[in-house]
Write an enzyme that holds these catalytic residues in place. Structure first.
Site, PDB file in Angstrom:
ATOM      1  CG  ASP A  44      -8.535  -4.697  -2.300  1.00 14.34           C
ATOM      2  OD1 ASP A  44      -9.730  -4.598  -2.025  1.00 14.34           O
ATOM      3  OD2 ASP A  44      -7.862  -3.777  -2.791  1.00 14.34           O
ATOM      4  CG  HIS A 104      -2.073   0.892   1.110  1.00  9.78           C
ATOM      5  ND1 HIS A 104      -2.023   2.240   1.385  1.00  9.78           N
ATOM      6  CD2 HIS A 104      -3.341   0.637   0.688  1.00  9.78           C
ATOM      7  CE1 HIS A 104      -3.209   2.762   1.144  1.00  9.78           C
ATOM      8  NE2 HIS A 104      -4.024   1.818   0.716  1.00  9.78           N
TER       9      HIS A 104
HETATM   10  N1  CMC Z   1       4.013  -7.655  -4.744  1.00  9.93           N
HETATM   11  C1  CMC Z   1       5.333  -7.620  -4.997  1.00  9.93           C
HETATM   12  N2  CMC Z   1       6.102  -6.524  -4.883  1.00  9.93           N
HETATM   13  C2  CMC Z   1       5.487  -5.392  -4.534  1.00  9.93           C
HETATM   14  C3  CMC Z   1       4.090  -5.342  -4.249  1.00  9.93           C
HETATM   15  C4  CMC Z   1       3.356  -6.538  -4.374  1.00  9.93           C
HETATM   16  N3  CMC Z   1       2.043  -6.548  -4.127  1.00  9.93           N
HETATM   17  N4  CMC Z   1       3.747  -4.085  -3.919  1.00  9.93           N
HETATM   18  C5  CMC Z   1       4.872  -3.366  -3.989  1.00  9.93           C
HETATM   19  N5  CMC Z   1       5.922  -4.146  -4.345  1.00  9.93           N
HETATM   20  C6  CMC Z   1       7.316  -3.728  -4.491  1.00  9.93           C
HETATM   21  C7  CMC Z   1       7.494  -2.861  -5.743  1.00  9.93           C
HETATM   22  O1  CMC Z   1       7.844  -3.678  -6.860  1.00  9.93           O
HETATM   23  C8  CMC Z   1       8.592  -1.939  -5.316  1.00  9.93           C
HETATM   24  O2  CMC Z   1       9.817  -2.645  -5.402  1.00  9.93           O
HETATM   25  P1  CMC Z   1      11.183  -1.858  -5.759  1.00  9.93           P
HETATM   26  O3  CMC Z   1      11.391  -0.871  -4.660  1.00  9.93           O
HETATM   27  O4  CMC Z   1      12.219  -2.942  -5.810  1.00  9.93           O
HETATM   28  O5  CMC Z   1      10.944  -1.202  -7.086  1.00  9.93           O
HETATM   29  C9  CMC Z   1       8.324  -1.694  -3.837  1.00  9.93           C
HETATM   30  O6  CMC Z   1       7.598  -2.852  -3.385  1.00  9.93           O
HETATM   31  C10 CMC Z   1       7.488  -0.439  -3.573  1.00  9.93           C
HETATM   32  O7  CMC Z   1       6.300  -0.553  -4.303  1.00  9.93           O
HETATM   33  P2  CMC Z   1       5.671   0.580  -5.214  1.00  9.93           P
HETATM   34  O8  CMC Z   1       4.871  -0.055  -6.308  1.00  9.93           O
HETATM   35  O9  CMC Z   1       6.738   1.565  -5.596  1.00  9.93           O
HETATM   36  O10 CMC Z   1       4.707   1.247  -4.157  1.00  9.93           O
HETATM   37  P3  CMC Z   1       3.495   2.175  -4.475  1.00  9.93           P
HETATM   38  O11 CMC Z   1       3.212   2.907  -3.225  1.00  9.93           O
HETATM   39  O12 CMC Z   1       3.738   2.963  -5.707  1.00  9.93           O
HETATM   40  O13 CMC Z   1       2.308   1.141  -4.815  1.00  9.93           O
HETATM   41  C11 CMC Z   1       0.552  -0.400  -4.595  1.00  9.93           C
HETATM   42  C12 CMC Z   1       1.393   0.677  -3.906  1.00  9.93           C
HETATM   43  C13 CMC Z   1      -0.697  -0.680  -3.760  1.00  9.93           C
HETATM   44  C14 CMC Z   1       0.089   0.105  -5.973  1.00  9.93           C
HETATM   45  C15 CMC Z   1       1.395  -1.671  -4.773  1.00  9.93           C
HETATM   46  O14 CMC Z   1       1.810  -2.127  -3.506  1.00  9.93           O
HETATM   47  C16 CMC Z   1       0.642  -2.766  -5.512  1.00  9.93           C
HETATM   48  O15 CMC Z   1       0.569  -2.745  -6.738  1.00  9.93           O
HETATM   49  N6  CMC Z   1       0.034  -3.761  -4.770  1.00  9.93           N
HETATM   50  C17 CMC Z   1      -0.763  -4.785  -5.384  1.00  9.93           C
HETATM   51  C18 CMC Z   1      -2.112  -4.231  -5.760  1.00  9.93           C
HETATM   52  C19 CMC Z   1      -3.002  -4.032  -4.560  1.00  9.93           C
HETATM   53  O16 CMC Z   1      -3.156  -4.901  -3.730  1.00  9.93           O
HETATM   54  N7  CMC Z   1      -3.642  -2.842  -4.505  1.00  9.93           N
HETATM   55  C20 CMC Z   1      -4.645  -2.543  -3.479  1.00  9.93           C
HETATM   56  C21 CMC Z   1      -4.301  -1.374  -2.655  1.00  9.93           C
HETATM   57  S1  CMC Z   1      -5.379  -1.269  -1.216  1.00  9.93           S
HETATM   58  C22 CMC Z   1      -6.937  -0.932  -1.841  1.00  9.93           C
HETATM   59  C23 CMC Z   1      -7.057   0.453  -2.345  1.00  9.93           C
HETATM   60  O17 CMC Z   1      -6.814   1.395  -1.581  1.00  9.93           O
HETATM   61  O18 CMC Z   1      -7.453   0.599  -3.498  1.00  9.93           O
END
Ligand code: CMC
Length: 436
Positions: free
Chosen positions: A371, A313
Site C-alpha cells: 500500500d 505487516h
Molecule cells: N508504524 C509505526 N509502528 C508500527 C507500524 C507502523 N506502520 N506497524 C507496526 N508498528 C509497531 C507496533 O506499534 C508494534 O510496536 P510494539 O511492539 O512496541 O507494541 C510493533 O510494530 C508490532 O506491530 P503490531 O501492530 O503488533 O503488528 P501486527 O502484525 O499486529 O500489525 C499491521 C500489522 C499491518 C496491522 C501494522 O503493521 C499496521 O497497522 N501497519 C500500518 C497499516 C498498513 O499499512 N496496513 C497494510 C497492511 S498490507 C495490506 C493488506 O494486506 O491489507
C-alpha cells in the site's frame, strides 16, 4: 496434508496426564500441530487471539514466506507473474490451479468478458445511495445485492453454481466499482466494451464518457493490470478469513464476498492505501519533506496513535515483494504522465529512506508494504483516494472466491466456530429494578 514422522506432546505442571498430538507437514512452511482433539481429551481450549500461531485451514493456493519476503501463487513467484502474465492468467491460475495455455486463456477471457454487464436494475439499487457515500459502503451493499439479482448461482454446495458465481463476481466487479464512481461524480454509467482487456475496459468505464471515444493508454492499462495481479490473493488475511468464516455457514458466495469487502475496508487492512495517501497529503500540507523528522518522532512515540501507514505487516518481516513491483509501476506511470517530480512521490521516498535506516523500524522489522506506493500510482492514474480500497476489493475478489471454493471442496470443512476464554461474571440473579 501429510502426517509428520514425529508427534507433539503437551504436558501440564498440575499433575494432569500429558497428551500426544499428531503433527502434519505442508509442502513448504511451518508444520502444524493438530489440536482438534485437545478439548475432548483435556477439556481445555487453546488461546490465540489474532491467530498468531493458528492455521485455521489447509490451503494450496497462496504461500508467503514473511522472513524471505516471498509470495507465491500456486507455486509461482509474484515477480514472475507480475512481469510475464496478465490478470486473466492470474485469475485462471488462482481459480483452477494452473496457468492457462493460449486457447484456455482465450476461452477464460471470453467467458469473463461476456459476464461484465450487470442486471439493469442494479443501477436503481445504486441510485438509492447518497452520492457522497463512501464507495466501500456502496460496494458492500451492491455486492451483497448481487445475491438478490442472480438467484440461479447462490447454492454454494452446487459446483456449477460456484463456478458461475465466481465468473460473475470477477467479471462484474469492475463494472460495479466504476458505476459507484460515476454515480458519485454525477456522470452517466458506461456499459462494458468487449474488445478491451479487463483493465482497459475498467479504465474506460471509470474515465470515459458517452460523448467521445476513450483511448486506453497502454502504460496505465499495464499499471492497472499489475495492481490487480499484486492484490489478487494473499492467503489467510483478515478479509479472506472473513469470507471463509462467512461462507462456512453455507451462505451464498455473493454474501460471503460482501463480508470480505466489509472487512477489507478497515485501515489496518485494505483501507491502508487510502490511509497512506491521506497521511502523505496531510504531511505534504504541513510542510512536506522538511517535516518528516517531526512526523517520525510522533510515529515512534509509544503514547501516540500515529502510524506510518503503508509500513509493517503481520507476515512480512522483510520487504513486501509487492511493494518493489509497485514501486517500479509507480516510476513507469509517473514518467508516462510527466509527473516525475510529483511531491508526494518524493515525500514517500524520503519517508521510506528514513524508516529503512531507523532503529525503531529495523528492530521491529517494519518494511514498506504494497500500500505504500499503490496509492501514488492510483492517484496519478486519476483514481480518487476514497476509491482505492474498492480497487483492492475488485482485485482480491478472485482470491476470495478461490479460497471459498477450496474450503467448500475440502472434506474436512466445518462451520467455523471459535471458542473463548470466558472472563465475565459468573452466574448471578437479576435484582429487582429498584435495587440496581
Ligand atoms: N508504524 C509505526 N509502528 C508500527 C507500524 C507502523 N506502520 N506497524 C507496526 N508498528 C509497531 C507496533 O506499534 C508494534 O510496536 P510494539 O511492539 O512496541 O507494541 C510493533 O510494530 C508490532 O506491530 P503490531 O501492530 O503488533 O503488528 P501486527 O502484525 O499486529 O500489525 C499491521 C500489522 C499491518 C496491522 C501494522 O503493521 C499496521 O497497522 N501497519 C500500518 C497499516 C498498513 O499499512 N496496513 C497494510 C497492511 S498490507 C495490506 C493488506 O494486506 O491489507
Amino acid at each position: 496434508m501429510k502426517l509428520a514422522d514425529y508427534k507433539a506432546t503437551l504436558s501440564f505442571s498440575n499433575g494432569k496426564a500429558p497428551i500426544e498430538m499428531p503433527v502434519y507437514n505442508g509442502t513448504i512452511g511451518p508444520d502444524v500441530v493438530d489440536i482438534r482433539k485437545l478439548y475432548g481429551q483435556t477439556g481445555m481450549f487453546t488461546y490465540d487471539p489474532g491467530f498468531l500461531s493458528t492455521a485455521a485451514c489447509q490451503s494450496a493456493i497462496t504461500y508467503i514466506d514473511g522472513d524471505k519476503g516471498e509470495l507465491l501463487y500456486r507455486g509461482y513467484p509474484i515477480e514472475q507473474l507480475a512481469t510475464q502474465c496478465d490478470f486473466m492468467e492470474t485469475c485462471h491460475l488462482l481459480l483452477y490451479g494452473e496457468l492457462p495455455n493460449a486457447q484456455k486463456k482465450k476461452d477464460f477471457t471470453h467467458l469473463v468478458t461476456h459476464h461484465t454487464m450487470v442486471h439493469e436494475q442494479m443501477q436503481f439499487f445504486l441510485r438509492g445511495f447518497r452520492r457522497d457515500a463512501h464507495p466501500m459502503a456502496v460496494l458492500t451493499g451492491l455486492i451483497g445485492g448481487l445475491s438478490a439479482f442472480y438467484h440461479d448461482s447462490t447454492d454454494i454446495n452446487n459446483p456449477e453454481h460456484r463456478e458461475i458465481s465466481a465468473i460473475r463476481l470477477i467479471a462484474k466487479l469492475p463494472t460495479l466499482v466504476s458505476m459507484a464512481y460515476k454515480y458519485s461524480i454525477g456522470q452517466p454509467f458506461l456499459y462494458p466494451k468487449n474488445d478491451l482487456s479487463y483493465s482497459g475496459n475498467f479504465l474506460r468505464m471509470m474515465f470515459g464518457n458517452p460523448c467521445e471515444d476513450y483511448v486506453v493508454n497502454p502504460v496505465l492499462e499495464r499499471a492497472m493490470d499489475r495492481i490487480f495481479v499484486l492484490h489478487a490473493d494473499h492467503e489467510q488475511n483478515a478479509s479472506t478469513s472473513t469470507v471463509r468464516l462467512c461462507g462456512s455457514s453455507g451462505t451464498n458466495p455473493f454474501a460471503a464476498i460482501a463480508a470480505g469487502v466489509a472487512c477489507l475496508w478497515g485501515p489496518a487492512h485494505g483501507g491502508a492505501n487510502e490511509a497512506c495517501l491521506n497521511m502523505l497529503q496531510e504531511l505534504q500540507a504541513a510542510g512536506g519533506v522538511a517535516k518528516v523528522g517531526e512526523f517520525m518522532t510522533q510515529v515512534k512515540d509509544k503514547n501516540s496513535t500515529v502510524k506510518l501507514m503503508g509500513f509493517g505487516h503481520r507476515v512480512y518481516k522483510n520487504y513486501d515483494p509487492r511493494a518493489k513491483l509497485m514501486q517500479e509501476t509507480c516510476d513507469e506511470v509517473l514518467k508516462e504522465l510527466g509527473l516525475e517530480n510529483d511531491p508526494l512521490f518524493k515525500l514517500a521516498k524520503a519517508l521510506e529512506k528514513i524508516a529503512l535506516e531507523d532503529d525503531y523500524f529495523v528492530t521491529k522489522k517494519l518494511y514498506p508494504n504494497v500500500d505504500f506506493y499503490s496509492g501514488i500510482v492510483q492517484r496519478a492514474i486519476g483514481i480518487p483516494v476514497n476509491m482505492f480500497t474498492g480497487i483492492f476489493a475488485l482485485a482480491r475478489t478472485v482470491g476470495w472466491i478461490a479460497q471459498l471454493n477450496e474450503m467448500i471442496s475440502d472434506p474436512e470443512y466445518k462451520i467455523g466456530r471459535p471458542r473463548q476464554l470466558f472472563t465475565g461474571a459468573v452466574k448471578r440473579d437479576v435484582p429487582p429494578i429498584a435495587k440496581r
